[in-house]
Motif scaffolding. Structure first.
Motif, PDB file in Angstrom:
ATOM      1  N   LYS A  67       0.829  -1.207   0.000  1.00 12.02           N
ATOM      2  CA  LYS A  67       0.000   0.000   0.000  1.00 12.02           C
ATOM      3  C   LYS A  67       0.866   1.262   0.000  1.00 12.02           C
ATOM      4  O   LYS A  67       0.669   2.154  -0.828  1.00 12.02           O
ATOM      5  N   SER A  68       1.837   1.319   0.919  1.00 13.12           N
ATOM      6  CA  SER A  68       2.698   2.506   0.987  1.00 13.12           C
ATOM      7  C   SER A  68       3.488   2.658  -0.298  1.00 13.12           C
ATOM      8  O   SER A  68       3.688   3.776  -0.792  1.00 13.12           O
ATOM      9  N   THR A  69       3.938   1.523  -0.835  1.00 12.05           N
ATOM     10  CA  THR A  69       4.703   1.554  -2.078  1.00 12.05           C
ATOM     11  C   THR A  69       3.876   2.190  -3.192  1.00 12.05           C
ATOM     12  O   THR A  69       4.370   3.055  -3.925  1.00 12.05           O
ATOM     13  N   MET A 181      -2.832   9.956   1.884  1.00 14.72           N
ATOM     14  CA  MET A 181      -2.590   9.736   3.309  1.00 14.72           C
ATOM     15  C   MET A 181      -2.182   8.292   3.534  1.00 14.72           C
ATOM     16  O   MET A 181      -2.873   7.368   3.112  1.00 14.72           O
ATOM     17  N   ASP A 182      -1.046   8.104   4.215  1.00 18.30           N
ATOM     18  CA  ASP A 182      -0.519   6.763   4.452  1.00 18.30           C
ATOM     19  C   ASP A 182      -0.709   6.380   5.914  1.00 18.30           C
ATOM     20  O   ASP A 182       0.105   6.727   6.755  1.00 18.30           O
ATOM     21  N   GLU A 183      -1.766   5.672   6.211  1.00 20.43           N
ATOM     22  CA  GLU A 183      -2.104   5.272   7.583  1.00 20.43           C
ATOM     23  C   GLU A 183      -1.793   6.381   8.575  1.00 20.43           C
ATOM     24  O   GLU A 183      -1.055   6.172   9.537  1.00 20.43           O
ATOM     25  N   PRO A 184      -2.380   7.564   8.364  1.00 22.92           N
ATOM     26  CA  PRO A 184      -1.986   8.701   9.200  1.00 22.92           C
ATOM     27  C   PRO A 184      -2.346   8.517  10.673  1.00 22.92           C
ATOM     28  O   PRO A 184      -1.749   9.147  11.528  1.00 22.92           O
TER      29      PRO A 184
END
Ligand SMILES: Nc1ncnc2c1ncn2[C@@H]1O[C@H](COP(=O)(O)OP(=O)(O)O)[C@@H](O)[C@H]1O
Ligand SMILES: [Mg+2]
Lengths: 282, 283
Positions: A67-69, A181-184
């Protein structure tokens, strides 16, 4: 916080219209391979999806599924190994920052040597916005984030939730049309997380940015998103795509009592469960 | 309550008093009390002077006890205590300033560039392996007996200390903070100015405190080896006359100069690093 029926119908229609709106983010056949100690391994494999103007899309999948990638490639932070990413029709170039795109990290990336208001005003300051104008905008943002009285504090004096609110405002003050937004809220406790959901819902329901929100938390995805893209376990592939037709404005506690929440929760839970089992089987 | 402020101060003053008393009268007393072979040479005023003599020398060197009056005395001698202190302080300050400025600049540039740091790495290791003091005669040969050679010596000792710390500090900057700054619109230069430098500052300051002492050492050694003025020169002159009390005066003044410089760096540090917990109180 539960909306009157007529109002929620209007908002549901709003979201229906958003689906017909123009495409802001287009991901086509995206792939990412890493070289881990000489061995090449596929982190993301042939992922395609679109995010339309005003949509709140959650990218959901087990940890490590890429996901982050994906998000970092969309932000232009990471070169891709294959495929295309278009934002408003323009190809994303690695290392180039798109001023229409805002990004919120999971990790705390506040500048510890700057006070709350200096952190929030960072983007305006380096863009050369004159101090007279900045002060007012920063004060409004501090207020909006519920941080009145903490404007002069340094980040280390704040709780995790407050820090993440500062980070959110630091990005939002630049009025990005597209928000990544990355798992903020991944590092926050349940209670603080719900508070943050409330803040984010209020902001988004008012301003309707186009959002791509990465999470592994199904409840969070259902609470916030108007659409959920489910990824498979590693390598990340598109698995399913759901519309979340819970009316707005939403309340992070009340949504959990709606029939739609329950229906999607059990459906996606089973789908996600297969992926978690696959992760463990690896 | 044995560590309350007053108790601590009491013991500090008590130690000072004992040291002064033993220094002043210890040698006389031990001569009357002990057999000759056991009299401690370290207390012999010929070598270490004694507080009363040091005080007299201080008054004389400082032009406080001159028959011609203070101003005439100051003007009349070319290396009185005041002038010597001023010269040493000034050269230490400039050496420290140039040394740390160039050390910080080099550390930032090499810290931000993998290519340059790899190219220069063997040279830096080699140059850093030279004992800096060995270069002092060369420096004096090149820059002469004046102030320039002292500033250059101080620069030599300060540069590497500050360089290495700045380099490490630049390397330790949080990658995600840099990414965050870029995503908020920062250019490479803005990232350097608003993220790398503030973040590396804690490392830089960790080297500035020793660096300021090193600068003073550099200047004094330079003055020992060849100088016209300065506290180091004062010591060498006193040594030639076997005058221990005058040397002691110069040593005490150096001590105060060192303390002053350290306080200056320290207060700058607590202002610039006030966002860090350990400096909170002084913010
Ligand atoms: N820079 C990298 N080098 C090698 N492997 C990486 C790198 N970044 C991520 N990975 C791997 O890629 C996979 C996906 O990572 P990530 O996108 O962070 O997952 P998620 O955000 O879904 O938890 C993981 O297995 C991770 O170990
Ligand atoms: Mg992740």
């Amino acid at each position: 916080m539960i909306a009157a029926p007529s109002q929620s119908l209007a908002l549901a229609r709003d979201e229906g219209r958003a689906a017909a709106a123009r495409t802001r983010i287009a991901v086509q056949g995206l792939a990412k391979r890493f070289n881990a100690s000489g061995r090449e391994f596929v982190a993301v494999d042939d992922v395609s999806f679109e995010v339309k103007q005003g949509e709140f899309v959650a990218l959901l999948g087990p940890s490590g599924c890429g996901k982050s990638t994906i998000l970092n490639m969309v932000a232009g932070l990471l070169p891709r190994s294959g495929g295309r990413i278009l934002i408003d029709g323009d190809t994303v170039e690695t290392g180039e920052v798109n001023p229409r795109v805002g990004y919120v990290f999971q990790r705390d990336t506040l500048f510890p040597w700057r006070t709350v208001e200096q952190n929030i005003g960072y983007g305006l300051e380096i863009a050369g916005v004159p101090k007279s104008e900045r002060t007012g905008r920063v004060a409004t943002a501090v207020e909006k984030a519920g941080l009145a009285g903490f404007a002069q504090s340094f980040p280390r004096m704040l709780s995790g939730g407050m820090r993440q609110r500062v980070a959110l405002m630091r990005t939002l003050i630049l009025e990005p049309e597209i928000l990544l937004m990355d798992e903020p809220f991944g590092a926050l406790d349940t209670h603080t997380k719900l508070e943050m959901h409330k803040t984010l819902l209020e902001i988004w329901e008012r301003e309707r940015q186009t959002v791509l929100f990465v999470t592994h938390d199904l409840g969070e995805a259902l609470t916030l998103a108007s659409r959920i893209i489910l990824l498979s376990a590693r390598p990340g592939r598109l698995k399913e795509d759901f519309d979340v037709a819970i009316p707005r404005p939403r309340d992070p506690v009340a949504v959990r009592e709606t029939a739609e929440f329950a229906r999607l929760y059990s459906h996606i839970w089973h789908s996600l469960g297969e992926e978690f089992r696959r992760t463990r089987a690896d | 309550m044995s560590n309350s402020r007053t108790v601590i101060l009491f013991w500090q003053l008590a130690i000072l008093a004992v040291v002064l008393v033993v220094w002043q009268w210890g040698f006389e007393w031990s001569k009357t009390l002990l057999p000759k072979a056991y009299v401690p040479k370290i207390l012999d005023p010929y070598f270490v002077a004694k507080p009363s003599l040091i005080w007299q020398s201080f008054l004389r060197l400082g032009c406080f006890a001159d028959a011609t009056g203070f101003t005439a005395c100051i003007k009349g001698s070319d290396n009185n205590l005041w002038l010597a202190t001023l010269v040493t302080l000034k050269n230490t300050w400039w050496g420290f300033l140039f040394g740390s400025a160039s050390g910080i600049a080099a550390g930032l540039v090499l810290g931000r560039s993998d290519f340059l740091s790899r190219v220069f790495s063997p040279y830096i290791v080699a140059l850093n392996s030279i004992p800096r003091i060995a270069l002092v005669p060369l420096v004096i040969l090149i820059f002469g007996l004046g102030d320039l050679s002292k500033i250059a010596t101080a620069w030599l000792v300060v540069f590497f200390v500050v360089f290495f710390n700045t380099f490490e500090g630049t390397r330790a900057v949080d990658r995600d903070q840099i990414a965050a700054a870029r995503l908020l619109g920062a250019s490479e230069f803005t990232v350097l100015r608003t993220v790398v430098i503030p973040s590396a500052l804690a490392w830089v300051f960790a080297s500035l405190l020793p660096a300021v002492s090193f600068a003073l050492i550099g200047v004094i050694v330079g003055e020992f080896i060849g100088a016209e003025r300065g506290l180091g020169k004062l010591i060498i002159e006193a040594e030639a006359r076997a005058n221990a009390s005058e040397m002691m005066v110069a040593i005490f003044v150096m001590m105060f100069v060192g303390i002053l410089l350290a306080i200056a760096v320290r207060s700058l540090q607590s202002y610039l690093l006030r966002w860090q917990p350990q400096f909170e109180a002084s913010a």
